[in-house]
Design a protein around this motif. Structure first.
Motif, PDB file in Angstrom:
ATOM      1  N   LEU A  76     -90.462 -48.035 -24.181  1.00  0.00           N
ATOM      2  CA  LEU A  76     -90.069 -46.639 -24.008  1.00  0.00           C
ATOM      3  C   LEU A  76     -89.351 -46.450 -22.686  1.00  0.00           C
ATOM      4  CD1 LEU A  76     -93.391 -45.079 -25.284  1.00  0.00           C
ATOM      5  CD2 LEU A  76     -91.229 -45.150 -26.475  1.00  0.00           C
ATOM      6  N   GLY A  77     -88.940 -47.520 -22.115  1.00  0.00           N
ATOM      7  CA  GLY A  77     -88.150 -47.412 -20.902  1.00  0.00           C
ATOM      8  C   GLY A  77     -88.960 -47.357 -19.638  1.00  0.00           C
ATOM      9  N   PHE A  78     -90.241 -47.686 -19.709  1.00  0.00           N
ATOM     10  CA  PHE A  78     -91.073 -47.647 -18.503  1.00  0.00           C
ATOM     11  C   PHE A  78     -91.344 -49.040 -17.976  1.00  0.00           C
ATOM     12  CE2 PHE A  78     -91.686 -43.293 -18.330  1.00  0.00           C
ATOM     13  CZ  PHE A  78     -91.933 -42.777 -19.592  1.00  0.00           C
ATOM     14  N   LYS A  79     -90.422 -49.910 -18.209  1.00  0.00           N
ATOM     15  CA  LYS A  79     -90.607 -51.297 -17.806  1.00  0.00           C
ATOM     16  C   LYS A  79     -90.826 -51.398 -16.307  1.00  0.00           C
ATOM     17  CE  LYS A  79     -86.797 -53.250 -17.665  1.00  0.00           C
ATOM     18  NZ  LYS A  79     -85.650 -54.075 -17.286  1.00  0.00           N
ATOM     19  N   ASP A  80     -90.094 -50.596 -15.547  1.00  0.00           N
ATOM     20  CA  ASP A  80     -90.197 -50.707 -14.090  1.00  0.00           C
ATOM     21  C   ASP A  80     -91.529 -50.182 -13.583  1.00  0.00           C
ATOM     22  OD1 ASP A  80     -88.548 -47.637 -13.273  1.00  0.00           O
ATOM     23  OD2 ASP A  80     -89.214 -48.379 -15.208  1.00  0.00           O
ATOM     24  N   LEU A  81     -92.164 -49.285 -14.341  1.00  0.00           N
ATOM     25  CA  LEU A  81     -93.450 -48.742 -13.894  1.00  0.00           C
ATOM     26  C   LEU A  81     -94.610 -49.638 -14.265  1.00  0.00           C
ATOM     27  CD1 LEU A  81     -92.996 -44.989 -14.799  1.00  0.00           C
ATOM     28  CD2 LEU A  81     -92.785 -46.059 -12.564  1.00  0.00           C
ATOM     29  N   MET A  82     -94.353 -50.609 -15.154  1.00  0.00           N
ATOM     30  CA  MET A  82     -95.439 -51.463 -15.612  1.00  0.00           C
ATOM     31  C   MET A  82     -95.723 -52.571 -14.615  1.00  0.00           C
ATOM     32  SD  MET A  82     -96.130 -50.102 -18.493  1.00  0.00           S
ATOM     33  CE  MET A  82     -97.112 -51.313 -19.319  1.00  0.00           C
ATOM     34  N   ASP A  83     -94.725 -52.930 -13.829  1.00  0.00           N
ATOM     35  CA  ASP A  83     -94.908 -54.073 -12.927  1.00  0.00           C
ATOM     36  C   ASP A  83     -95.865 -53.704 -11.817  1.00  0.00           C
ATOM     37  OD1 ASP A  83     -92.990 -55.246 -14.468  1.00  0.00           O
ATOM     38  OD2 ASP A  83     -91.357 -54.633 -13.166  1.00  0.00           O
ATOM     39  N   PRO A  84     -96.757 -54.615 -11.486  1.00  0.00           N
ATOM     40  CA  PRO A  84     -97.653 -54.352 -10.349  1.00  0.00           C
ATOM     41  C   PRO A  84     -96.835 -54.261  -9.069  1.00  0.00           C
ATOM     42  CG  PRO A  84     -97.938 -56.598 -11.160  1.00  0.00           C
ATOM     43  CD  PRO A  84     -97.052 -55.905 -12.122  1.00  0.00           C
TER      44      PRO A  84
ATOM     45  N   MET B 123     -82.201 -51.541 -20.977  1.00  0.00           N
ATOM     46  CA  MET B 123     -81.176 -50.832 -20.211  1.00  0.00           C
ATOM     47  C   MET B 123     -81.636 -50.607 -18.766  1.00  0.00           C
ATOM     48  SD  MET B 123     -81.555 -47.091 -21.839  1.00  0.00           S
ATOM     49  CE  MET B 123     -83.020 -46.124 -21.660  1.00  0.00           C
ATOM     50  N   THR B 124     -80.686 -50.594 -17.885  1.00  0.00           N
ATOM     51  CA  THR B 124     -80.987 -50.348 -16.475  1.00  0.00           C
ATOM     52  C   THR B 124     -80.372 -49.011 -16.099  1.00  0.00           C
ATOM     53  OG1 THR B 124     -79.025 -51.608 -15.926  1.00  0.00           O
ATOM     54  CG2 THR B 124     -81.135 -52.762 -15.791  1.00  0.00           C
ATOM     55  N   PRO B 125     -81.074 -48.221 -15.350  1.00  0.00           N
ATOM     56  CA  PRO B 125     -80.526 -46.913 -14.992  1.00  0.00           C
ATOM     57  C   PRO B 125     -79.346 -47.021 -14.037  1.00  0.00           C
ATOM     58  CG  PRO B 125     -82.746 -47.203 -14.098  1.00  0.00           C
ATOM     59  CD  PRO B 125     -82.453 -48.401 -14.884  1.00  0.00           C
ATOM     60  N   VAL B 126     -78.396 -46.161 -14.259  1.00  0.00           N
ATOM     61  CA  VAL B 126     -77.217 -46.093 -13.394  1.00  0.00           C
ATOM     62  C   VAL B 126     -77.512 -45.043 -12.332  1.00  0.00           C
ATOM     63  CG1 VAL B 126     -74.741 -45.650 -13.357  1.00  0.00           C
ATOM     64  CG2 VAL B 126     -75.792 -46.654 -15.375  1.00  0.00           C
ATOM     65  N   LYS B 127     -78.064 -45.458 -11.224  1.00  0.00           N
ATOM     66  CA  LYS B 127     -78.630 -44.488 -10.296  1.00  0.00           C
ATOM     67  C   LYS B 127     -77.601 -43.623  -9.581  1.00  0.00           C
ATOM     68  CE  LYS B 127     -83.057 -46.687  -9.315  1.00  0.00           C
ATOM     69  NZ  LYS B 127     -83.635 -46.392 -10.597  1.00  0.00           N
ATOM     70  N   VAL B 157     -80.510 -39.676 -14.747  1.00  0.00           N
ATOM     71  CA  VAL B 157     -79.396 -40.610 -14.638  1.00  0.00           C
ATOM     72  C   VAL B 157     -79.295 -41.360 -15.969  1.00  0.00           C
ATOM     73  CG1 VAL B 157     -79.578 -40.888 -12.144  1.00  0.00           C
ATOM     74  CG2 VAL B 157     -80.857 -42.405 -13.636  1.00  0.00           C
ATOM     75  N   PRO B 158     -78.120 -41.828 -16.316  1.00  0.00           N
ATOM     76  CA  PRO B 158     -78.002 -42.579 -17.581  1.00  0.00           C
ATOM     77  C   PRO B 158     -78.860 -43.830 -17.529  1.00  0.00           C
ATOM     78  CG  PRO B 158     -75.840 -41.982 -16.742  1.00  0.00           C
ATOM     79  CD  PRO B 158     -76.817 -41.638 -15.677  1.00  0.00           C
ATOM     80  N   GLY B 159     -79.514 -44.142 -18.621  1.00  0.00           N
ATOM     81  CA  GLY B 159     -80.313 -45.337 -18.686  1.00  0.00           C
ATOM     82  C   GLY B 159     -81.770 -45.117 -18.326  1.00  0.00           C
ATOM     83  N   GLU B 160     -82.111 -43.900 -18.034  1.00  0.00           N
ATOM     84  CA  GLU B 160     -83.492 -43.609 -17.673  1.00  0.00           C
ATOM     85  C   GLU B 160     -84.065 -42.647 -18.701  1.00  0.00           C
ATOM     86  OE1 GLU B 160     -84.854 -43.298 -13.208  1.00  0.00           O
ATOM     87  OE2 GLU B 160     -84.362 -41.343 -14.020  1.00  0.00           O
ATOM     88  N   THR B 161     -85.276 -42.972 -19.177  1.00  0.00           N
ATOM     89  CA  THR B 161     -85.868 -42.076 -20.168  1.00  0.00           C
ATOM     90  C   THR B 161     -86.452 -40.849 -19.466  1.00  0.00           C
ATOM     91  OG1 THR B 161     -87.888 -43.381 -20.004  1.00  0.00           O
ATOM     92  CG2 THR B 161     -86.410 -43.893 -21.813  1.00  0.00           C
ATOM     93  N   ALA B 162     -86.360 -39.741 -20.128  1.00  0.00           N
ATOM     94  CA  ALA B 162     -86.811 -38.488 -19.511  1.00  0.00           C
ATOM     95  C   ALA B 162     -87.609 -37.668 -20.516  1.00  0.00           C
ATOM     96  CB  ALA B 162     -85.605 -37.678 -19.029  1.00  0.00           C
TER      97      ALA B 162
END
Lengths: 95, 256
Positions: A76-84, B123-127, B157-162
């Motif tokens: 769901l796009g929370f990959k960055d929040l999952m990392d310790p 996807m990576t966010p385009v900050k 930003v594009p690439g970030e879920t909201a």
């Protein structure tokens, strides 16, 4: 709506959501999480990037209460929040 | 004076020629004399061929005319055949060309660049590109719900879920079933607006005096930043409209 069928005009075509529709939270089970999220938004001048943790919590609450299909949060796009947080090196290489 | 000569019958012209010739040769050739001879001579040669026109001259002219017609027909036929082949070729070429056009313009609901369900993971966010999403809520005139967004805008930003919330309340004493649809302005940005989950296109039932939060979980495709047409787009308006659904009504749903 945008159903003017003139040749050449771009019209908007609504698309169905990827994972379907959220069941309604009739009993307000996740209302507390929602309030936390809204407060975070208000405090951060509605910047979504700063409130991602709260949105993740809200979705987790939904999943726990059968209000959302269970899915790994990385999907769901929370990959960055999952990392310790301490192991940042791992975070870059984690799929 | 010489004009009547031109309309004389051939015999007269022969007589006149003899008359002209019997003029004293020694006399200096007056201009008139030369002119008269010139006229008569000019008249005679075509007349000589008058009788033979039916055979010789017709044959020669007719043959060349026929050949001319043949070559002309051939060129015309060649052009028509070339045009026909060209049309057939165009109709074959039209298929990929139309597909390209639909992708570029987003007509016909074709799979356009910017809508890939599997990319949420990767996807990576385009900050650098901050977009403001404004929210709007509407109901149909006969729909008695109170429906409004819980935030007026959100910066993503594009690439970030909201996540965003709407609230709906049923102030009446009867349960009301609602169904909603949405709209995104500007239209071209709508192809990049992907909803992971929301509350649209399905019947939502609200009991009397019930109030619920309705979330929308979405993201803007990262390719939004690379589209030159979207370079000046900073605000996207998401608008939901609720209608009342009658019991047992079967509504056509997009994409389902």
């Amino acid at each position: 709506m945008s159903n003017a069928m003139n040749f050449g005009t771009k019209s908007f075509k609504p698309r169905a959501p990827d994972k379907g529709s959220f069941p309604l939270d009739h009993f307000g089970e996740c209302k507390a999480f929602k309030e936390r999220f809204m407060k975070c938004l208000k405090d951060n001048s509605f910047d979504n990037a700063k409130c991602r943790l709260q949105s993740k919590d809200y979705l987790e609450c939904r999943m726990d209460n059968q209000l959302m299909a269970k899915e790994p949060l990385s999907r769901l796009g929370f990959k960055d929040l999952m990392d310790p947080p301490p192991s940042q090196a791992d975070g870059d290489t984690k799929p | 004076m010489l004009l009547p000569l031109l309309v004389c019958p051939p015999r007269a012209s022969a007589v006149l020629t003899r008359c002209v010739r019997t003029l004293p040769c020694g006399a200096s050739r007056t201009p008139l004399h030369t002119q008269a001879e010139h006229f008569l001579r000019r008249r005679l040669p075509p007349r000589l061929h008058l009788h033979s026109r039916g055979t010789k001259s017709r044959g020669r002219g007719f043959k060349s005319q026929e050949e001319e017609w043949k070559t002309r027909n051939k060129t015309v036929l060649t052009y028509i055949a070339a045009a026909g082949v060209g049309m057939i070729g165009l109709s074959y070429a039209a298929v990929p060309l139309y597909r390209l056009y639909c992708q570029a313009s987003g007509l016909g609901g074709t799979a356009v660049a910017g809508h890939d369900a599997d990319q949420v993971e990767t996807m990576t966010p385009v900050k650098e590109r901050v977009l403001k999403i404004s929210f709007n809520a509407d109901t149909h005139a006969s729909m008695q719900w109170n429906f409004r967004p819980q935030q007026t805008e959100i910066f993503v930003v594009p690439g970030e879920t909201a996540l965003a919330f709407y609230r709906a309340k049923n102030p009446t004493d009867q349960p009301i079933i609602g169904i909603s649809t949405y709209n995104v302005v500007p239209f071209e940005a709508g192809q990049y607006f992907n909803k992971i989950q929301c509350f649209c296109f399905e019947e939502q039932r609200l009991n009397p005096h019930e109030e619920v939060d309705m979330p929308v979980f979405f993201y803007i495709d990262p390719e939004f930043d690379e589209d030159p047409r979207m370079a000046r787009v900073d605000t996207i308006i998401l608008s939901y409209t609720f209608f009342e659904a009658k019991e047992g009504q079967k509504l056509p749903l997009p994409g389902y």
